[in-house]
Design a protein around this motif. Structure first.
Motif, PDB file in Angstrom:
ATOM      1  N   GLY A  59       0.799  -1.080   0.070  1.00 32.84           N
ATOM      2  CA  GLY A  59       0.056  -0.154   0.023  1.00 32.84           C
ATOM      3  C   GLY A  59       0.782   1.281  -0.082  1.00 32.84           C
ATOM      4  N   VAL A  60       1.844   1.273  -0.675  1.00 30.84           N
ATOM      5  CA  VAL A  60       2.930   2.294  -0.713  1.00 30.84           C
ATOM      6  C   VAL A  60       3.223   2.921  -2.026  1.00 30.84           C
ATOM      7  N   LEU A  61       2.655   2.312  -2.776  1.00 28.09           N
ATOM      8  CA  LEU A  61       2.929   2.475  -4.386  1.00 28.09           C
ATOM      9  C   LEU A  61       1.750   3.020  -4.888  1.00 28.09           C
ATOM     10  N   ASN A  62       2.066   4.429  -5.651  1.00 29.29           N
ATOM     11  CA  ASN A  62       0.776   4.945  -6.332  1.00 29.29           C
ATOM     12  C   ASN A  62       1.033   4.561  -7.775  1.00 29.29           C
ATOM     13  N   ILE A  63      -0.080   3.957  -8.412  1.00 28.02           N
ATOM     14  CA  ILE A  63      -0.239   3.479  -9.478  1.00 28.02           C
ATOM     15  C   ILE A  63      -1.187   4.340 -10.459  1.00 28.02           C
ATOM     16  N   THR A  64      -0.988   4.249 -11.769  1.00 30.07           N
ATOM     17  CA  THR A  64      -1.626   4.735 -12.800  1.00 30.07           C
ATOM     18  C   THR A  64      -3.061   3.677 -13.189  1.00 30.07           C
ATOM     19  N   LEU A  65      -3.856   4.260 -13.863  1.00 32.57           N
ATOM     20  CA  LEU A  65      -4.923   3.420 -14.297  1.00 32.57           C
ATOM     21  C   LEU A  65      -4.308   2.392 -15.124  1.00 32.57           C
ATOM     22  N   ASP A  66      -3.514   2.731 -16.034  1.00 29.38           N
ATOM     23  CA  ASP A  66      -2.851   1.762 -17.085  1.00 29.38           C
ATOM     24  C   ASP A  66      -2.287   0.720 -16.247  1.00 29.38           C
ATOM     25  N   THR A  67      -1.497   1.116 -15.150  1.00 32.81           N
ATOM     26  CA  THR A  67      -1.014  -0.058 -14.426  1.00 32.81           C
ATOM     27  C   THR A  67      -2.036  -0.710 -13.786  1.00 32.81           C
ATOM     28  N   LEU A  68      -2.914  -0.307 -12.984  1.00 27.00           N
ATOM     29  CA  LEU A  68      -4.288  -0.971 -12.581  1.00 27.00           C
ATOM     30  C   LEU A  68      -4.884  -2.118 -13.657  1.00 27.00           C
ATOM     31  N   GLU A  69      -5.035  -1.536 -14.684  1.00 20.33           N
ATOM     32  CA  GLU A  69      -5.256  -2.582 -15.848  1.00 20.33           C
ATOM     33  C   GLU A  69      -4.406  -3.779 -16.140  1.00 20.33           C
TER      34      GLU A  69
END
Length: 98
Positions: A59-69
């Protein structure tokens, strides 16, 4: 008429950000383990660095929507399944936005 926008009574924005990262990370970890994948194997399938998977699950990494996908595709789930909040009770209230 209500627009479906939710706000919290007293918590700062940073609380929501860390809560979302924590929920997403816990879901990724749970689904990865259910698929019998190591962090390293998930990183190979999703084309992400292995340390990124660990940081995401903590829970320490901000991810993009592309990475979420990318992660959702690798785990054979939809992106919204990674964001579902089954762990935290809701203290949010619904408000109308004009």
């Amino acid at each position: 008429m209500c627009s479906g926008v939710y706000v919290h009574d007293s918590l700062p924005y940073s609380h929501f950000e860390s809560k979302t990262k924590k929920i997403t990370g816990e879901n990724v970890r749970r689904l990865r383990r259910a698929a019998n994948l190591s962090q390293e194997r998930l990183s190979e399938i999703s084309d992400l660095h292995p340390s990124s998977i660990g940081r995401l699950e903590r829970g320490v990494l901000n991810i993009t929507l592309d990475t979420l996908e990318q992660i959702a595709l690798a785990l054979n789930v939809t992106p919204d399944e990674l964001l579902q909040n089954d762990t935290f009770p809701s203290n949010d209230k619904q408000v109308s936005v004009m």
